[in-house]
Motif scaffolding. Sequence first.
Motif, PDB file in Angstrom:
ATOM      1  N   ASP A 291      -0.186   6.558  -8.017  1.00 52.23           N
ATOM      2  CA  ASP A 291       1.027   7.084  -8.643  1.00 52.23           C
ATOM      3  C   ASP A 291       1.308   6.322  -9.942  1.00 52.23           C
ATOM      4  N   ILE A 292       1.159   6.991 -11.053  1.00 50.01           N
ATOM      5  CA  ILE A 292       1.274   6.353 -12.365  1.00 50.01           C
ATOM      6  C   ILE A 292       2.683   5.831 -12.622  1.00 50.01           C
ATOM      7  N   LEU A 293       3.693   6.589 -12.257  1.00 53.17           N
ATOM      8  CA  LEU A 293       5.058   6.132 -12.506  1.00 53.17           C
ATOM      9  C   LEU A 293       5.418   4.937 -11.617  1.00 53.17           C
ATOM     10  N   LEU A 294       4.931   4.923 -10.379  1.00 55.67           N
ATOM     11  CA  LEU A 294       5.122   3.759  -9.521  1.00 55.67           C
ATOM     12  C   LEU A 294       4.379   2.563 -10.108  1.00 55.67           C
ATOM     13  N   ALA A 295       3.166   2.782 -10.585  1.00 58.05           N
ATOM     14  CA  ALA A 295       2.392   1.701 -11.195  1.00 58.05           C
ATOM     15  C   ALA A 295       3.169   1.063 -12.347  1.00 58.05           C
ATOM     16  N   GLU A 296       3.790   1.896 -13.175  1.00 55.28           N
ATOM     17  CA  GLU A 296       4.559   1.363 -14.307  1.00 55.28           C
ATOM     18  C   GLU A 296       5.708   0.469 -13.810  1.00 55.28           C
ATOM     19  N   ARG A 297       6.425   0.917 -12.803  1.00 60.43           N
ATOM     20  CA  ARG A 297       7.539   0.136 -12.257  1.00 60.43           C
ATOM     21  C   ARG A 297       7.046  -1.212 -11.711  1.00 60.43           C
ATOM     22  N   CYS A 298       5.916  -1.198 -11.025  1.00 65.81           N
ATOM     23  CA  CYS A 298       5.386  -2.422 -10.425  1.00 65.81           C
ATOM     24  C   CYS A 298       4.839  -3.380 -11.479  1.00 65.81           C
ATOM     25  N   LEU A 299       4.229  -2.845 -12.514  1.00 68.30           N
ATOM     26  CA  LEU A 299       3.759  -3.693 -13.609  1.00 68.30           C
ATOM     27  C   LEU A 299       4.929  -4.422 -14.258  1.00 68.30           C
ATOM     28  N   ARG A 300       6.045  -3.722 -14.438  1.00 68.02           N
ATOM     29  CA  ARG A 300       7.238  -4.358 -15.017  1.00 68.02           C
ATOM     30  C   ARG A 300       7.727  -5.518 -14.146  1.00 68.02           C
ATOM     31  N   ALA A 301       7.488  -5.438 -12.840  1.00 64.56           N
ATOM     32  CA  ALA A 301       7.899  -6.504 -11.916  1.00 64.56           C
ATOM     33  C   ALA A 301       6.875  -7.641 -11.867  1.00 64.56           C
TER      34      ALA A 301
ATOM     35  N   VAL B  81       0.839  -1.196   0.000  1.00 66.13           N
ATOM     36  CA  VAL B  81       0.000   0.000   0.000  1.00 66.13           C
ATOM     37  C   VAL B  81       0.879   1.253   0.000  1.00 66.13           C
ATOM     38  N   ASP B  82       0.723   2.067  -1.030  1.00 69.52           N
ATOM     39  CA  ASP B  82       1.352   3.386  -1.090  1.00 69.52           C
ATOM     40  C   ASP B  82       0.482   4.261  -0.191  1.00 69.52           C
TER      41      ASP B  82
ATOM     42  N   ARG C 108      -0.250 -10.435   9.969  1.00 69.07           N
ATOM     43  CA  ARG C 108      -0.201 -10.273   8.515  1.00 69.07           C
ATOM     44  C   ARG C 108      -0.053  -8.815   8.066  1.00 69.07           C
ATOM     45  N   VAL C 109      -0.284  -7.875   8.958  1.00 66.64           N
ATOM     46  CA  VAL C 109      -0.219  -6.455   8.589  1.00 66.64           C
ATOM     47  C   VAL C 109       1.005  -5.831   9.257  1.00 66.64           C
ATOM     48  N   LYS C 110       1.866  -5.257   8.431  1.00 63.91           N
ATOM     49  CA  LYS C 110       3.079  -4.613   8.946  1.00 63.91           C
ATOM     50  C   LYS C 110       3.188  -3.200   8.387  1.00 63.91           C
ATOM     51  N   ARG C 111       3.657  -2.310   9.231  1.00 60.40           N
ATOM     52  CA  ARG C 111       3.914  -0.935   8.820  1.00 60.40           C
ATOM     53  C   ARG C 111       5.370  -0.856   8.381  1.00 60.40           C
ATOM     54  N   VAL C 112       5.623  -0.224   7.238  1.00 56.07           N
ATOM     55  CA  VAL C 112       6.984  -0.011   6.754  1.00 56.07           C
ATOM     56  C   VAL C 112       7.170   1.496   6.619  1.00 56.07           C
ATOM     57  N   VAL C 113       7.970   2.073   7.518  1.00 52.62           N
ATOM     58  CA  VAL C 113       8.242   3.505   7.455  1.00 52.62           C
ATOM     59  C   VAL C 113       9.621   3.672   6.834  1.00 52.62           C
TER      60      VAL C 113
ATOM     61  N   ASP D 187      10.700   9.942  -3.135  1.00 54.92           N
ATOM     62  CA  ASP D 187      10.361   8.643  -3.726  1.00 54.92           C
ATOM     63  C   ASP D 187      10.834   7.442  -2.911  1.00 54.92           C
ATOM     64  N   ALA D 188      11.184   7.615  -1.643  1.00 52.14           N
ATOM     65  CA  ALA D 188      11.655   6.481  -0.834  1.00 52.14           C
ATOM     66  C   ALA D 188      10.583   5.403  -0.710  1.00 52.14           C
ATOM     67  N   ALA D 189       9.345   5.801  -0.469  1.00 49.75           N
ATOM     68  CA  ALA D 189       8.265   4.813  -0.362  1.00 49.75           C
ATOM     69  C   ALA D 189       8.042   4.118  -1.712  1.00 49.75           C
ATOM     70  N   ASP D 190       8.050   4.890  -2.783  1.00 55.03           N
ATOM     71  CA  ASP D 190       7.886   4.302  -4.119  1.00 55.03           C
ATOM     72  C   ASP D 190       8.996   3.304  -4.407  1.00 55.03           C
ATOM     73  N   ASP D 191      10.230   3.675  -4.067  1.00 51.82           N
ATOM     74  CA  ASP D 191      11.363   2.781  -4.323  1.00 51.82           C
ATOM     75  C   ASP D 191      11.210   1.478  -3.550  1.00 51.82           C
ATOM     76  N   TRP D 192      10.796   1.563  -2.281  1.00 57.13           N
ATOM     77  CA  TRP D 192      10.623   0.354  -1.477  1.00 57.13           C
ATOM     78  C   TRP D 192       9.555  -0.546  -2.095  1.00 57.13           C
ATOM     79  N   ILE D 193       8.439   0.055  -2.480  1.00 58.59           N
ATOM     80  CA  ILE D 193       7.343  -0.725  -3.073  1.00 58.59           C
ATOM     81  C   ILE D 193       7.802  -1.372  -4.374  1.00 58.59           C
ATOM     82  N   ALA D 194       8.430  -0.616  -5.245  1.00 62.14           N
ATOM     83  CA  ALA D 194       8.872  -1.157  -6.543  1.00 62.14           C
ATOM     84  C   ALA D 194       9.876  -2.297  -6.344  1.00 62.14           C
ATOM     85  N   GLU D 195      10.752  -2.169  -5.364  1.00 65.15           N
ATOM     86  CA  GLU D 195      11.746  -3.221  -5.100  1.00 65.15           C
ATOM     87  C   GLU D 195      11.109  -4.501  -4.570  1.00 65.15           C
ATOM     88  N   HIS D 196       9.950  -4.401  -3.929  1.00 69.27           N
ATOM     89  CA  HIS D 196       9.290  -5.568  -3.348  1.00 69.27           C
ATOM     90  C   HIS D 196       8.126  -6.082  -4.190  1.00 69.27           C
ATOM     91  N   ALA D 197       7.840  -5.429  -5.305  1.00 73.89           N
ATOM     92  CA  ALA D 197       6.748  -5.864  -6.184  1.00 73.89           C
ATOM     93  C   ALA D 197       7.158  -7.142  -6.908  1.00 73.89           C
TER      94      ALA D 197
END
Length: 156
Positions: A80-90, A12-13, A49-54, A60-70
């Motif tokens: 976020d359209i650019l984050l969505a693109e990165r995650c789709l590629r993953a 979750v962003d 099952r629910v964890k907070r990641v700060v 873009d630190a949150a976006d980078d973390w999400i994209a790296e774990h997608a």
Amino acid sequence: MPQTDAPVTILVDADACPVKEEIYRVAARHRAHVRVVSNSPFRVPVSERVKRVVVSDGFDAADDWIAEHASPRTVVITADILLAERCLRAGAVVLRHDGKSFDAASIGNAIATRAIMADLRAGMDGVGGGPPPFSKADRSRFLQALDRVLVGMARG
């Protein structure tokens, strides 16, 4: 072929996410894991099952973390359209807060529209609106879309 016995994780962003409570409810029903990623702490349910990641408050630190774990076993919730693109590629499934999905067929148009809108806003000197208000219909569409995606991922 994805391993269907591995749990699905919802990334979750969170900084501007209006459907966090809905995500928790749907995820619990489907036994999915949730990672609430943000630059500042958010209250999350007490659950294994629910964890907070700060992350840092860097750009873009949150976006980078999400994209790296997608991955193909993740559902990413973002507007976020650019984050969505990165995650789709993953290989991740990507949903917006209103339940609409980003996919390979739609992401190019979304990026182009984003660029056009940025140019238009730049020429308006701060005058103008923003996205329409988040509605009950948006919330309902999101719940249905997330449920549908999780059911599909469980079937493999």
